[in-house]
Design an enzyme around this catalytic site. Structure first.
Site, PDB file in Angstrom:
ATOM      1  N   LYS A 116     -51.702 -13.243  16.316  1.00 50.22           N
ATOM      2  CA  LYS A 116     -50.830 -13.386  15.148  1.00 50.22           C
ATOM      3  C   LYS A 116     -49.828 -12.259  14.996  1.00 50.22           C
ATOM      4  O   LYS A 116     -48.712 -12.483  14.513  1.00 50.22           O
ATOM      5  CB  LYS A 116     -51.673 -13.521  13.893  1.00 50.22           C
ATOM      6  CG  LYS A 116     -52.348 -14.873  13.850  1.00 50.22           C
ATOM      7  CD  LYS A 116     -53.340 -14.962  12.732  1.00 50.22           C
ATOM      8  CE  LYS A 116     -53.908 -16.347  12.736  1.00 50.22           C
ATOM      9  NZ  LYS A 116     -53.464 -17.134  11.608  1.00 50.22           N
ATOM     10  N   LYS A 158     -55.102  -9.839   7.168  1.00 46.52           N
ATOM     11  CA  LYS A 158     -55.328 -10.929   8.137  1.00 46.52           C
ATOM     12  C   LYS A 158     -55.674 -10.371   9.515  1.00 46.52           C
ATOM     13  O   LYS A 158     -55.127  -9.353   9.927  1.00 46.52           O
ATOM     14  CB  LYS A 158     -54.063 -11.800   8.252  1.00 46.52           C
ATOM     15  CG  LYS A 158     -53.708 -12.506   6.953  1.00 46.52           C
ATOM     16  CD  LYS A 158     -52.373 -13.224   7.029  1.00 46.52           C
ATOM     17  CE  LYS A 158     -52.483 -14.601   7.633  1.00 46.52           C
ATOM     18  NZ  LYS A 158     -51.197 -15.362   7.462  1.00 46.52           N
ATOM     19  N   GLU A 200     -50.105  -8.753   4.680  1.00 53.94           N
ATOM     20  CA  GLU A 200     -49.015  -9.636   4.274  1.00 53.94           C
ATOM     21  C   GLU A 200     -49.006  -9.751   2.763  1.00 53.94           C
ATOM     22  O   GLU A 200     -50.068  -9.756   2.138  1.00 53.94           O
ATOM     23  CB  GLU A 200     -49.257 -11.056   4.832  1.00 53.94           C
ATOM     24  CG  GLU A 200     -48.393 -11.384   5.990  1.00 53.94           C
ATOM     25  CD  GLU A 200     -48.650 -12.763   6.559  1.00 53.94           C
ATOM     26  OE1 GLU A 200     -49.250 -13.629   5.886  1.00 53.94           O
ATOM     27  OE2 GLU A 200     -48.228 -12.974   7.702  1.00 53.94           O
ATOM     28  N   LYS A 201     -47.834  -9.892   2.210  1.00 52.65           N
ATOM     29  CA  LYS A 201     -47.723 -10.216   0.794  1.00 52.65           C
ATOM     30  C   LYS A 201     -48.440 -11.547   0.581  1.00 52.65           C
ATOM     31  O   LYS A 201     -48.287 -12.468   1.378  1.00 52.65           O
ATOM     32  CB  LYS A 201     -46.231 -10.356   0.458  1.00 52.65           C
ATOM     33  CG  LYS A 201     -45.953 -10.828  -0.934  1.00 52.65           C
ATOM     34  CD  LYS A 201     -45.761  -9.655  -1.849  1.00 52.65           C
ATOM     35  CE  LYS A 201     -45.654 -10.109  -3.294  1.00 52.65           C
ATOM     36  NZ  LYS A 201     -46.085  -9.068  -4.221  1.00 52.65           N
ATOM     37  N   LEU A 203     -48.786 -14.970  -1.164  1.00 52.06           N
ATOM     38  CA  LEU A 203     -47.964 -15.907  -1.939  1.00 52.06           C
ATOM     39  C   LEU A 203     -48.909 -16.717  -2.830  1.00 52.06           C
ATOM     40  O   LEU A 203     -49.903 -17.251  -2.340  1.00 52.06           O
ATOM     41  CB  LEU A 203     -47.168 -16.816  -0.998  1.00 52.06           C
ATOM     42  CG  LEU A 203     -46.275 -16.073   0.010  1.00 52.06           C
ATOM     43  CD1 LEU A 203     -45.727 -17.017   1.059  1.00 52.06           C
ATOM     44  CD2 LEU A 203     -45.132 -15.371  -0.713  1.00 52.06           C
ATOM     45  N   HIS A 208     -47.386 -25.799   2.178  1.00 51.15           N
ATOM     46  CA  HIS A 208     -47.450 -25.632   3.636  1.00 51.15           C
ATOM     47  C   HIS A 208     -46.480 -26.650   4.238  1.00 51.15           C
ATOM     48  O   HIS A 208     -46.682 -27.855   4.097  1.00 51.15           O
ATOM     49  CB  HIS A 208     -48.881 -25.886   4.130  1.00 51.15           C
ATOM     50  CG  HIS A 208     -49.003 -25.922   5.631  1.00 51.15           C
ATOM     51  ND1 HIS A 208     -49.795 -25.046   6.334  1.00 51.15           N
ATOM     52  CD2 HIS A 208     -48.445 -26.738   6.554  1.00 51.15           C
ATOM     53  CE1 HIS A 208     -49.700 -25.322   7.630  1.00 51.15           C
ATOM     54  NE2 HIS A 208     -48.898 -26.356   7.794  1.00 51.15           N
ATOM     55  N   ARG A 291     -49.351 -26.884  20.725  1.00 46.54           N
ATOM     56  CA  ARG A 291     -50.011 -28.112  21.192  1.00 46.54           C
ATOM     57  C   ARG A 291     -49.581 -29.263  20.302  1.00 46.54           C
ATOM     58  O   ARG A 291     -48.887 -29.048  19.316  1.00 46.54           O
ATOM     59  CB  ARG A 291     -51.528 -27.938  21.066  1.00 46.54           C
ATOM     60  CG  ARG A 291     -51.865 -27.536  19.627  1.00 46.54           C
ATOM     61  CD  ARG A 291     -53.314 -27.562  19.291  1.00 46.54           C
ATOM     62  NE  ARG A 291     -53.588 -26.804  18.081  1.00 46.54           N
ATOM     63  CZ  ARG A 291     -53.472 -27.272  16.846  1.00 46.54           C
ATOM     64  NH1 ARG A 291     -53.077 -28.508  16.633  1.00 46.54           N
ATOM     65  NH2 ARG A 291     -53.736 -26.512  15.806  1.00 46.54           N
TER      66      ARG A 291
HETATM   67  P1  ADP Z   1     -55.485 -19.626  10.403  1.00 47.06           P
HETATM   68  O1  ADP Z   1     -55.028 -19.459  11.826  1.00 47.06           O
HETATM   69  O2  ADP Z   1     -56.781 -18.965  10.120  1.00 47.06           O
HETATM   70  O3  ADP Z   1     -55.403 -21.043   9.926  1.00 47.06           O
HETATM   71  P2  ADP Z   1     -53.013 -18.973   8.956  1.00 47.06           P
HETATM   72  O4  ADP Z   1     -52.215 -17.747   9.121  1.00 47.06           O
HETATM   73  O5  ADP Z   1     -52.436 -20.247   9.458  1.00 47.06           O
HETATM   74  O6  ADP Z   1     -54.473 -18.732   9.540  1.00 47.06           O
HETATM   75  O7  ADP Z   1     -53.353 -19.153   7.432  1.00 47.06           O
HETATM   76  C1  ADP Z   1     -54.231 -20.132   6.987  1.00 47.06           C
HETATM   77  C2  ADP Z   1     -53.962 -20.449   5.548  1.00 47.06           C
HETATM   78  O8  ADP Z   1     -54.132 -19.283   4.716  1.00 47.06           O
HETATM   79  C3  ADP Z   1     -52.554 -20.914   5.259  1.00 47.06           C
HETATM   80  O9  ADP Z   1     -52.403 -22.306   5.489  1.00 47.06           O
HETATM   81  C4  ADP Z   1     -52.428 -20.571   3.798  1.00 47.06           C
HETATM   82  O10 ADP Z   1     -53.114 -21.540   3.037  1.00 47.06           O
HETATM   83  C5  ADP Z   1     -53.173 -19.252   3.685  1.00 47.06           C
HETATM   84  N1  ADP Z   1     -52.269 -18.115   3.870  1.00 47.06           N
HETATM   85  C6  ADP Z   1     -51.941 -17.489   5.025  1.00 47.06           C
HETATM   86  N2  ADP Z   1     -51.074 -16.473   4.812  1.00 47.06           N
HETATM   87  C7  ADP Z   1     -50.843 -16.442   3.484  1.00 47.06           C
HETATM   88  C8  ADP Z   1     -50.035 -15.609   2.615  1.00 47.06           C
HETATM   89  N3  ADP Z   1     -49.302 -14.613   3.087  1.00 47.06           N
HETATM   90  N4  ADP Z   1     -50.061 -15.903   1.289  1.00 47.06           N
HETATM   91  C9  ADP Z   1     -50.807 -16.913   0.798  1.00 47.06           C
HETATM   92  N5  ADP Z   1     -51.584 -17.706   1.541  1.00 47.06           N
HETATM   93  C10 ADP Z   1     -51.618 -17.489   2.874  1.00 47.06           C
END
Ligand code: ADP
Length: 448
Positions: A116, A158, A200-201, A203, A208, A291
């Site tokens: 990531k 994260k 990360e900030k 949100l 999505h 994918r």
């Molecule tokens: P994974 O690979 O574990 O699915 P993601 O980065 O796609 O991780 O994040 C999964 C979910 O977490 C996102 O779909 C969202 O719901 C939440 N999320 C991720 N980053 C943020 C953020 N910066 N603020 C709020 N929610 C977040």
């Protein structure tokens, strides 16, 4: 074009790939575990090879067994589907090293997007908007505190190797941050063997929204608009719409072109999805999936592009059948994931399907691999099929969805069908007024 494709997957996607191959005049090889000997794609494929016992690690995730099956049957390409080995860079490398085409992007692109921190850095440089946060990983709590003061709370910690929502911790205030960093690190270390984390900030109430990309080896990169996948439970998508009910045509064109241009810059090959969170009119990159995705059919319905067909053709070195200027969006499509789960508790409900009658009629597509008497094995995910509904307008699409759900007969196991029926009665859903936490709040309040 390929002569024979090995399908390294199971369930509805294996059947979907088989269908695309058939239409292209390509022979198929199904590989399956002992638990899937009677699966529909195994019955329909031209050849099949049993590659091991039910546990995925000894069958669908066992690279050597899959390569051996491809060699024995003389397959000249492997389609990985989604999940399992589809985003495993080593699998892509080993496949190509055996002179077998991997139907997907290069191992390098898979690897970058699987990390990531590297993905964010790469996408940022290619012009994709990012969530404000640390510049790469954070070394320690001190650095985390400094970054968080700059971006402001709440912040999300994260894991670089994270997936499926694991290794993610929220800190609402400075008091929570040390704990969040240390827990995220230890969870990530245990789950992924890598304790790199970044900030990360957070949100609060985003949607999505993800953009579908297709890119060939002749320099053509096309974006096929977005899917709105905000209706999620524990980060698992349950219902997706194309196009998003909230974007204006101008916003759609703008984020589509930013994404397309970035993918072109990366020299990416194949199909891919760039996922964003969307809040207050702005997009923030979260990850790229290298994918085909579960929810690809709704894009197929509104663009008339067969994504699996394009994916196979691209891997065979052919040109995309469409140019960006050919892409138009027509009507509205919704996909519901019909899972063998209790619609209230979401506990998996494997077992035998005693009666099965999928819905049909205008604008209805049911992608599934099950049939009357099919035994759902307990070893894999619980998806029975995907109900995909299309209409000229969102209104017609919703009416068709209601009608299709009423027609659906699946007995013998519990399913999520009643959940979607209840969802259709919700004014917020009818208006398209929801965000990524809406479904969980609704379930906790009065859903089902
Ligand atoms: P994974 O690979 O574990 O699915 P993601 O980065 O796609 O991780 O994040 C999964 C979910 O977490 C996102 O779909 C969202 O719901 C939440 N999320 C991720 N980053 C943020 C953020 N910066 N603020 C709020 N929610 C977040």
């Amino acid at each position: 074009m390929f002569e024979k494709v090995l399908i390294a997957n199971r369930g509805e996607i294996a059947l979907r790939i088989h269908r695309a191959c058939q239409e292209l005049g390509i022979q198929t090889v199904a590989v399956h575990s002992t638990a899937d000997a009677k699966a529909m794609h195994v019955r329909l494929a031209d050849e099949s090879v049993c590659i091991g016992p039910p546990a995925a690690k000894d069958s669908y995730l066992d690279i050597s067994r899959i390569i051996a099956a491809a060699e024995i049957t003389g397959a000249d390409a492997i389609h990985p589907g989604y999940g399992f080995l589809s985003e495993n860079a080593r699998f892509a490398e080993i496949t190509t090293a055996h002179n077998i085409a991997f139907i997907g992007p290069s191992a390098d692109h898979i690897r970058v997007m699987g990390d990531k921190i590297a993905a964010k850095d790469t996408m940022g440089k290619a012009g994709i908007p990012l969530v404000p946060g640390s510049d790469g990983g954070i070394r320690d709590v001190e650095e985390g505190l400094k970054v968080a003061r700059e971006i402001g709370y709440p912040v999300l910690v994260k894991a670089a190797s994270g997936g499926g929502g694991r290794g993610m911790k929220l800190a609402r205030t400075e008091n929570d941050l040390e704990d969040a960093i240390l827990t995220a690190k230890s969870e990530a270390k245990a789950a992924f063997g890598d304790d790199a984390v970044y900030l990360e900030k957070y949100l609060e109430l985003p949607r999505h929204i993800e953009i579908q990309i297709v890119a060939d080896s002749h320099g053509n990169v096309v974006q096929l608009g977005e899917r709105d996948c905000s209706l999620q439970r524990r980060n698992q998508k349950l219902l997706e719409e194309a196009l998003s009910p909230v974007l204006t045509p101008e916003q759609r064109a703008e984020i589509g072109e930013i994404t397309r241009a970035a993918i072109e810059k990366l020299g990416y090959l194949g199909v891919g999805t760039v996922e964003y969170l969307y809040e207050d009119g702005r997009f923030y990159f979260i990850e790229m999936n290298t994918r085909i995705q579960v929810e690809h059919p709704i894009t197929e319905q509104v663009t008339d592009v067969d994504l699996i067909r394009e994916q196979i053709r691209i891997a065979a070195g052919e040109k995309l059948t469409i140019k960006q200027s050919d892409v138009t969006f027509k009507g509205h499509a919704i996909e519901c994931r019909i899972n063998a789960e209790d619609p209230r508790t979401f506990t998996p409900s494997p077992g035998k399907i005693t009666d099965f009658h999928p819905p049909g009629g205008p604008g209805v597509r049911f992608d599934s691999g099950v049939y009357d008497g099919y035994q759902i094995p307990p070893y894999y995910d619980s998806m029975i099929g995907k109900l995909i509904v299309y209409g000229d307008s969102r209104e017609l699409c919703l009416a068709r969805l209601r009608r299709a759900l009423q027609e659906t007969v699946i007995t013998g196991v519990k399913t999520t069908v009643p959940l979607f029926g209840a969802l259709l009665d919700e004014p917020d859903f009818q208006k398209g007024d929801y965000h990524i936490h809406w479904l969980e709040e609704w379930l906790a309040r009065d859903g089902s």
